[in-house]
Design a protein around this motif. Structure first.
Motif: not given
Length: 304
Positions: A46-55, A78-88
């Motif tokens: 039910a969501g919030d596995v991680a912030e980075e899409s790859r993870v 999961e829907l955040w665009t996190h500054p530490l995620d390469r996926d923008d």
């Protein structure tokens, strides 16, 4: 791993977990401990596995290797665009990227056909949802604008305001309204006699979000548009997370399971996860209950 009930190995079970937050210190080993007792076990995430899409996709792929079926819905993280995620990617584009990644791994999402779970006594339609929030969980505030202004004044806001983008919609509330409309259309096409297990990251009733102990934070915790569904559709169980306060409740013939697992809510937790109004007999009943009140053949995981 603690379960609500000892799991039999004689037949498959429907299991659920939420808010793994695998990037948080101390949570990395939780995924390795999620294992089926029967080769036919399904897992609802039910969501919030991680912030980075790859993870996120890596974790879901790992779980899919163990469970006969994995069904995922996105949380806010999961829907955040996190500054530490390469996926923008932002907003809808980010969600669609995650859905496509899940399809490649045979993980079900809100965008695919609703699967049928065969319980011990009857079949259930499992309905994964992306519904977001629209700031209608605002208590007695006259408007969303007033409620948000007060929350920001006292510093009680979600990081979603900065990292969860609504592109291409005018606002997150507009995105939420569109998702509610699409989901209602699909629910109305299900057989009227087919009981439903609803899977969503957020609670579907405002009063369930109030256990957080804050009058402001529920603004980011769901939409009032889902409450009529409990009357309109044959929903027998609602599985959700987000609150980081695992609880079990039954209201009428509907079971509610908050299945958060992982990091605790950062705000101070109340001394009891049950609202004082319930203990006083003035509010909804939210007390621990045996798993027998869930639909037959279902089980859920609680915090390890």
């Amino acid at each position: 791993m603690i379960t609500h009930h000892c799991r039999s190995q004689e037949h498959p079970h429907l299991l659920a977990v939420s808010d793994l937050h695998v990037a948080h210190q101390g949570n990395a080993d939780i995924v390795s401990r999620l294992r089926p007792a029967h080769p036919g076990d399904w897992l609802l995430v039910a969501g919030d596995v991680a912030e980075e899409s790859r993870v996120v996709l890596d974790v879901l792929a790992e779980l899919r290797q163990r469970f006969a079926r994995v069904i995922w819905v996105p949380g806010n993280h999961e829907l955040w665009t996190h500054p530490l995620d390469r996926d923008d990617r932002r907003g809808l584009e980010r969600y669609e990227h995650l859905v496509q990644g899940c399809r490649h791994q045979d993980v079900l999402t809100p965008e695919g056909p609703y699967p049928t779970w065969q319980g011990t006594e009857q079949q259930f339609a499992v309905v994964p949802c992306l519904l977001l929030y629209d700031f209608t969980f605002r208590g007695g505030a006259a408007s969303a604008e007033d409620a948000l202004a007060l929350a920001r004044e006292v510093g009680r806001v979600f990081v979603d305001d900065y990292l969860l983008h609504r592109d291409p919609y005018p606002s997150v509330a507009d995105w939420s309204r569109e998702r509610v409309r699409l989901t209602e259309e699909r629910l109305s096409r299900l057989p009227a006699d087919r009981p439903i297990i609803l899977l969503n990251h957020y609670p579907v009733l405002q009063r369930h979000a109030r256990v957080m102990g804050s009058e402001h934070l529920p603004l980011w915790c769901g939409t009032e548009a889902t409450e009529p569904w409990l009357v309109r559709f044959p929903i027998k169980a609602v599985v959700y997370g987000h609150l980081h306060i695992p609880t079990s409740a039954r209201e009428g013939d509907v079971a509610f399971e908050e299945v958060s697992c992982g990091s605790r809510w950062p705000a101070p937790r109340p001394s009891s996860p049950w609202p004082a109004s319930a203990a006083a007999g003035t509010g909804p009943t939210r007390t621990p209950r045996p798993p027998e009140s869930l639909p037959p053949g279902t089980r859920t995981w609680a915090r390890p």
